[in-house]
Every structure is written in C-alpha cells, then in structure tokens.
Scaffold this active site. Structure first.
Site, PDB file in Angstrom:
ATOM      1  N   GLY A   1       2.766  -1.044   4.022  1.00  0.00           N
ATOM      2  CA  GLY A   1       2.755   0.304   3.950  1.00  0.00           C
ATOM      3  C   GLY A   1       4.361   0.832   3.602  1.00  0.00           C
ATOM      4  N   GLY A   2       4.963   1.375   4.723  1.00  0.00           N
ATOM      5  CA  GLY A   2       6.445   1.849   4.401  1.00  0.00           C
ATOM      6  C   GLY A   2       7.388   1.016   3.798  1.00  0.00           C
TER       7      GLY A   2
ATOM      8  N   HIS B   1      -9.708   1.276   4.635  1.00  0.00           N
ATOM      9  CA  HIS B   1      -8.311   1.648   5.544  1.00  0.00           C
ATOM     10  C   HIS B   1      -8.620   2.703   6.366  1.00  0.00           C
ATOM     11  CE1 HIS B   1      -4.245   2.630   6.412  1.00  0.00           C
ATOM     12  NE2 HIS B   1      -3.984   1.567   5.875  1.00  0.00           N
TER      13      HIS B   1
ATOM     14  N   ASN C   1       1.103  -1.108  -0.058  1.00  0.00           N
ATOM     15  CA  ASN C   1       0.077   0.028   0.003  1.00  0.00           C
ATOM     16  C   ASN C   1       0.800   1.135  -0.030  1.00  0.00           C
ATOM     17  OD1 ASN C   1      -1.725   2.016   0.506  1.00  0.00           O
ATOM     18  ND2 ASN C   1      -2.173   1.547   2.442  1.00  0.00           N
ATOM     19  N   TRP C   2       1.147   1.669  -1.281  1.00  0.00           N
ATOM     20  CA  TRP C   2       2.070   3.082  -1.312  1.00  0.00           C
ATOM     21  C   TRP C   2       1.331   4.068  -0.499  1.00  0.00           C
ATOM     22  CZ3 TRP C   2       5.016   3.095  -6.382  1.00  0.00           C
ATOM     23  CH2 TRP C   2       5.925   1.953  -6.706  1.00  0.00           C
ATOM     24  N   LYS C   3       0.055   4.472  -0.382  1.00  0.00           N
ATOM     25  CA  LYS C   3      -0.481   5.373   0.245  1.00  0.00           C
ATOM     26  C   LYS C   3      -0.123   6.500  -0.701  1.00  0.00           C
ATOM     27  CE  LYS C   3      -0.103   3.428   4.689  1.00  0.00           C
ATOM     28  NZ  LYS C   3      -0.128   3.418   6.056  1.00  0.00           N
TER      29      LYS C   3
ATOM     30  N   GLY D   1       2.405   2.351  10.872  1.00  0.00           N
ATOM     31  CA  GLY D   1       3.509   3.385  10.793  1.00  0.00           C
ATOM     32  C   GLY D   1       4.332   3.841  12.007  1.00  0.00           C
TER      33      GLY D   1
ATOM     34  N   GLU E   1      -5.728  -4.562  10.495  1.00  0.00           N
ATOM     35  CA  GLU E   1      -4.635  -3.475  10.549  1.00  0.00           C
ATOM     36  C   GLU E   1      -4.735  -2.710  11.884  1.00  0.00           C
ATOM     37  OE1 GLU E   1      -2.669  -2.500   6.814  1.00  0.00           O
ATOM     38  OE2 GLU E   1      -3.993  -0.931   7.153  1.00  0.00           O
TER      39      GLU E   1
ATOM     40  N   SER F   1       3.079  -1.779  10.432  1.00  0.00           N
ATOM     41  CA  SER F   1       4.501  -2.072  10.739  1.00  0.00           C
ATOM     42  C   SER F   1       5.041  -3.353  10.304  1.00  0.00           C
ATOM     43  CB  SER F   1       4.804  -1.698  12.269  1.00  0.00           C
ATOM     44  OG  SER F   1       4.476  -0.306  12.427  1.00  0.00           O
TER      45      SER F   1
ATOM     46  N   GLU G   1      -7.045   5.227   7.620  1.00  0.00           N
ATOM     47  CA  GLU G   1      -6.791   6.477   7.247  1.00  0.00           C
ATOM     48  C   GLU G   1      -7.804   7.124   6.480  1.00  0.00           C
ATOM     49  OE1 GLU G   1      -2.763   5.681   5.434  1.00  0.00           O
ATOM     50  OE2 GLU G   1      -2.074   5.309   7.467  1.00  0.00           O
TER      51      GLU G   1
HETATM   52  P1  PGA Z   1       2.728   0.412   7.662  1.00  0.00           P
HETATM   53  O1  PGA Z   1       1.418   0.787   7.008  1.00  0.00           O
HETATM   54  O2  PGA Z   1       3.297  -0.767   7.154  1.00  0.00           O
HETATM   55  O3  PGA Z   1       3.497   1.546   6.984  1.00  0.00           O
HETATM   56  O4  PGA Z   1       2.559   0.548   8.848  1.00  0.00           O
HETATM   57  C1  PGA Z   1       0.313  -0.270   6.799  1.00  0.00           C
HETATM   58  C2  PGA Z   1      -0.913   0.063   6.333  1.00  0.00           C
HETATM   59  O5  PGA Z   1      -1.446   1.167   6.717  1.00  0.00           O
HETATM   60  O6  PGA Z   1      -1.621  -0.502   5.222  1.00  0.00           O
END
Ligand code: PGA
Length: 249
Positions: free
Chosen positions: A231-232, A94, A9-11, A171, A165, A210, A96
């Site tokens: 994500g990251g 998600h 997930n590149w956000k 993050g 999640e 994470s 966010e």
């Molecule tokens: P993260 O994000 O791996 O940077 O914690 C995961 C996500 O929100 O999908």
C-alpha cells in the site's frame, strides 16, 4: 518455483499527476532482469490512463469489481470494464472493502468468478484481525475465509493470486514475525493445493501489511512468500522499485 509478483495497491490515492510515477517505474523496470511480475492497482479513474502509459513489464489492475458484468448498480464497476480499460488483475476481498462495504466472503467469491470470466487474475485477500491473532484463531480464520472466498477454476482460467494481509499490520508499521508469516503462508499453500490440486503449487501467495524497502528482503525470503501487496510504499516509484529489486535477488 513460483514467479514472484510485486503489486502496488494505491487505494484511494492518486490524481492524474500521480501518473508521473508510472514513467519512473517503466524506466526502472527496463534496467532489471524480467524475473518478477510488477503490478500497480490505481484508483479506477486512473486504470485506463495508466494502462496506456505502462510498459509491457508493468501490469495494471483494479482494486474492486462487481460480480455482475453490467446493469443497474450505480457507482459500481465491473470486471469486464476493468479489462476493457487495460487491467489484467483485480484485488477482491481487501479487508478495507470487507469492512467499509460489508463485503462478505460469498460476495468475494462471486467477484473472483466474475474477474476470471472477464479474463482478469483475481488477487483474493485474507487476513486475521488483532483480536483473532491474540486469541490464537489465525489459522482457523484464514482457512475458513479462504474456503468461502476461493472461486472454482476452469482449465483456461488466467490465474489466481492469494494475498495474506493481517488487518492489524495494514498501514500500522507493525508486522508479524517471520515465523508467523511462514506459518500462515504454508497453510495458504496447503489450502490452495487442496482446492485446486497441482496448479495450487504455482499460484503466487503475497504478503501485505506495512511492507517497506527496509523489511521486504526479510519477508520475501520466508518460504511460500512469493511477493507483496504493498500500500503506502507503492505510492512512490523509488520505494516500490526498491521492493521490486529485492524480489529479483
Ligand atoms: P500497507 O497496505 O502496505 O500500506 O500496509 C497494504 C494493503 O492494504 O494492501
């Protein structure tokens, strides 16, 4: 046996120059046995270009879709548009999006329905926040949010994925214990079977929050963890592929 899915997930990260990572992922995937699905969900601006560059082993997805297929919704994007651009998955619900855009579970359910109608596999996200976990409400929150967010499935539905999640793990570098992850994933499996019957046994349940090359092996070994939503650590092909490699062991 559920086929694992490693999803990036590149956000809101990635300009055209980031498409170079796709070449690296294509090359790495060609060296690995085809034992797990691999997906990247870039920003909407990169979906079409990524789908053109991606090999058959690399799937491309969106991070959001509207619940309508077209219309007067300035700035929005429909599931049909994502499918037309070459996507085969879309993330819905998600945390966010739930927080930044006040997307409630009823809307998430309608997004998932729109995704299925467009031939996309929705990845429905659920997760408790820090206070809910501290108060012992995790199971109740997960079950309630799932029941409100899961769409009905027709016989020819392309599939459905759930991502657990925990909000406080996204993050932050913090993750639940393996026992805590196992408890939530077992609950999610029970709810899926209750909602969909036998087909609920084969739906991938991803862990997200994470996940990194250093903790992926331990997390992916937990029963009912069928992959990750990353994500990251998905932004660099080397890290993302290190996690993929763990999933095919
Ligand atoms: P993260 O994000 O791996 O940077 O914690 C995961 C996500 O929100 O999908």
């Amino acid at each position: 046996m559920v086929r694992p899915l490693i999803a990036g997930n590149w956000k809101m990260n990635g300009l055209k120059s980031a498409l170079a990572e796709v070449e690296a992922v294509n090359t790495a995937l060609a060296d690995y046995p085809d034992k797990a699905d691999c997906l990247i969900c870039p920003p909407a601006t990169l979906v079409a270009a990524m789908a053109t560059k991606a090999s058959a082993r690399l799937k491309v997805g969106g991070q959001y879709c509207h619940n309508k297929s077209s219309g007067a919704h300035t700035g929005d994007i429909s599931a049909e548009m994502l499918a037309d651009a070459g996507a085969s998955y879309v993330i819905v619900g998600h945390s966010e999006r739930r927080d930044d855009h006040a997307e409630r579970s009823a809307f998430v359910k309608s997004q998932a329905k729109a995704a299925l109608q467009a031939g996309l596999i929705p990845i429905v996200c659920v997760g408790e926040d820090y206070q809910q976990r501290a108060k012992g409400e995790t199971a109740e929150v997960i079950e309630r949010v799932m029941r409100k967010s899961l769409p009905e499935l027709s016989e020819n539905a392309p599939g459905l994925v759930v991502a657990y999640e925990p909000k406080w793990a996204i993050g932050t570098g913090e993750i639940p214990t393996m026992a805590e992850i196992g408890e939530v994933h077992a609950l999610i499996r029970r709810v899926l079977i209750d909602a969909y019957g036998e087909v609920g046994r084969s739906m991938p349940i991803l862990y997200g929050g994470s996940m990194k090359p250093g903790n992926a092996a331990e997390i992916l070994a937990v029963p009912e963890v069928n992959g990750g939503l990353i994500g990251g650590a998905s932004l660099k092909a080397a890290d993302f592929m290190a996690i993929y490699e763990t999933a095919i062991q």
